[in-house]
Design a protein around this motif. Structure first.
Motif, mmCIF file in Angstrom:
data_model
loop_
_atom_site.group_PDB
_atom_site.id
_atom_site.type_symbol
_atom_site.label_atom_id
_atom_site.label_comp_id
_atom_site.label_asym_id
_atom_site.label_seq_id
_atom_site.Cartn_x
_atom_site.Cartn_y
_atom_site.Cartn_z
ATOM 1 N N UNK B 9 -4.205 12.155 -34.418
ATOM 2 C CA UNK B 9 -5.264 12.334 -35.411
ATOM 3 C C UNK B 9 -5.190 13.669 -36.118
ATOM 4 N N UNK B 10 -4.951 14.742 -35.359
ATOM 5 C CA UNK B 10 -4.943 16.035 -36.030
ATOM 6 C C UNK B 10 -3.542 16.452 -36.451
ATOM 7 N N UNK B 64 -6.741 -1.101 -47.822
ATOM 8 C CA UNK B 64 -8.160 -1.201 -48.169
ATOM 9 C C UNK B 64 -8.464 -2.411 -49.030
ATOM 10 N N UNK B 127 -0.630 8.789 -42.463
ATOM 11 C CA UNK B 127 -1.128 9.308 -41.191
ATOM 12 C C UNK B 127 -2.502 8.778 -40.889
ATOM 13 N N UNK B 128 -3.030 9.179 -39.753
ATOM 14 C CA UNK B 128 -4.393 8.789 -39.396
ATOM 15 C C UNK B 128 -5.358 9.684 -40.143
ATOM 16 N N UNK B 129 -5.984 9.118 -41.166
ATOM 17 C CA UNK B 129 -6.850 9.865 -42.065
ATOM 18 C C UNK B 129 -8.287 9.593 -41.658
ATOM 19 N N UNK B 130 -9.080 10.640 -41.589
ATOM 20 C CA UNK B 130 -10.498 10.442 -41.307
ATOM 21 C C UNK B 130 -11.005 11.458 -40.319
ATOM 22 N N UNK B 131 -11.988 11.033 -39.564
ATOM 23 C CA UNK B 131 -12.637 11.924 -38.619
ATOM 24 C C UNK B 131 -12.488 11.339 -37.225
ATOM 25 N N UNK B 133 -14.847 10.308 -35.553
ATOM 26 C CA UNK B 133 -15.766 9.167 -35.479
ATOM 27 C C UNK B 133 -15.197 7.928 -36.151
ATOM 28 N N UNK B 134 -14.334 8.159 -37.127
ATOM 29 C CA UNK B 134 -13.876 7.042 -37.931
ATOM 30 C C UNK B 134 -12.565 7.436 -38.576
ATOM 31 N N UNK B 136 -8.470 5.944 -39.983
ATOM 32 C CA UNK B 136 -7.658 4.790 -40.319
ATOM 33 C C UNK B 136 -6.268 5.263 -40.700
#
Lengths: 200, 200
Positions: B9-10, B64, B127-131, B133-134, B136
């Protein structure tokens, strides 16, 4: 097969009055071209993480992240009388949070960023949009397109709200001089107002 | 906490060469204003359901649904040498499927619809974009914006492909006369080509 064909999927669809928020980082694509991929993802996720927390704290519904853009609504699935007010206070809190984000960016040698936030209020169709394989609670309607058009002209650090949102507010806020926008599919010019803060 | 902080994620974010597809129903907002909410959702889900099946059959990754718009990529997370070819054949199959969708619409007293499809090939950050909590699997970069710009000028029933996609194809296809597009952030005019079909 109830799991595969949730009842709402084909028959759903309600008209809902919502305040729509679109936000994105100004010039992010250009910024991202000077950075390594991992830095871009760190930068974008730091921003989206902070914004998500603020939107959720204001009971907004996040519809999508689209690259660095955020699409959220206030008023669906749950209507509340202060939907427009919460959207406005959320936008103010989001702009305020940019200072801390940029401080962390400076500490990590990442560039400073700024976001533009557009708000618009109107009736949209809300429902489970998609296919049996993949569906989501989503929104369709002219006010969505209008919000996107407002977002196009919003500068970094700015919050632009449509007249429809201004009229829906219960409390008083400070706004700047109105600007007129030409929106495809609307005959009249759209009035938008820079939101400056809560009434002190 | 591994579940709450997935490693990717990061730190994630790879540069990937992909063929990007954007499709949307022409004039859908105007069409939707004449219909009941449930009809709008039926119409949009019939379309998205058929398109999703075709995109998945061509090993595309749906990023999306944004209202009636579809954003998909070919080439991430899994690169294949025929990514551009599959995107092109997918677009042709999608346009072909509109006939059956419109026949069903006619039978149900719903309006006929047409879709415009844009394809563009380039390097994006995946990449894994978001927070936390959420998040994608999402995509960032200039080629995403360029695809959106091509989609803006694509007519109903049309497939417009960028020169970058044309050059990436392994097989031969019939294309029409090139058009030139002015794209914000690019100095040169962008060449786009109407895709007419497979080479017979």
């Amino acid at each position: 097969d109830i799991l595969e064909r949730p009842e709402g999927l084909e028959l759903g669809g309600d008209l809902r009055r919502v305040t729509i928020m679109m936000a994105d980082i100004r010039g992010f694509t250009t910024i991202s071209e000077r950075l390594a991929p991992a830095q871009v993802v760190t930068l974008i996720n730091r921003y989206l993480g902070a914004m998500t927390d603020i939107i959720m704290a204001h009971q907004g519904t996040i519809d999508e992240f689209i690259g660095d853009a955020i699409l959220a609504v206030f008023g669906a699935p749950q209507h509340r009388d202060d939907d427009a007010d919460r959207a406005v206070r959320c936008a103010l809190a989001m702009q305020q949070a940019m200072e801390e984000i940029n401080q962390r960016n400076r500490e990590d040698g990442l560039p400073e960023i700024s976001t533009g936030i557009a708000l618009n209020t109107g009736d949209v169709i809300a429902g489970n949009i998609g296919s049996e394989r993949r569906s989501k609670y989503g929104f369709v309607g002219h006010p969505m397109n209008v919000t996107s058009r407002i977002e196009d002209v919003t500068a970094g650090g700015e919050i632009l709200i449509a007249g429809s949102t201004l009229e829906s507010l219960q409390r008083e806020y400070r706004v700047g001089q109105s600007r007129e926008l030409n929106v495809k599919g609307i005959d009249e010019l759209l009035q938008v107002y820079p939101l400056l803060g809560e009434q002190s």
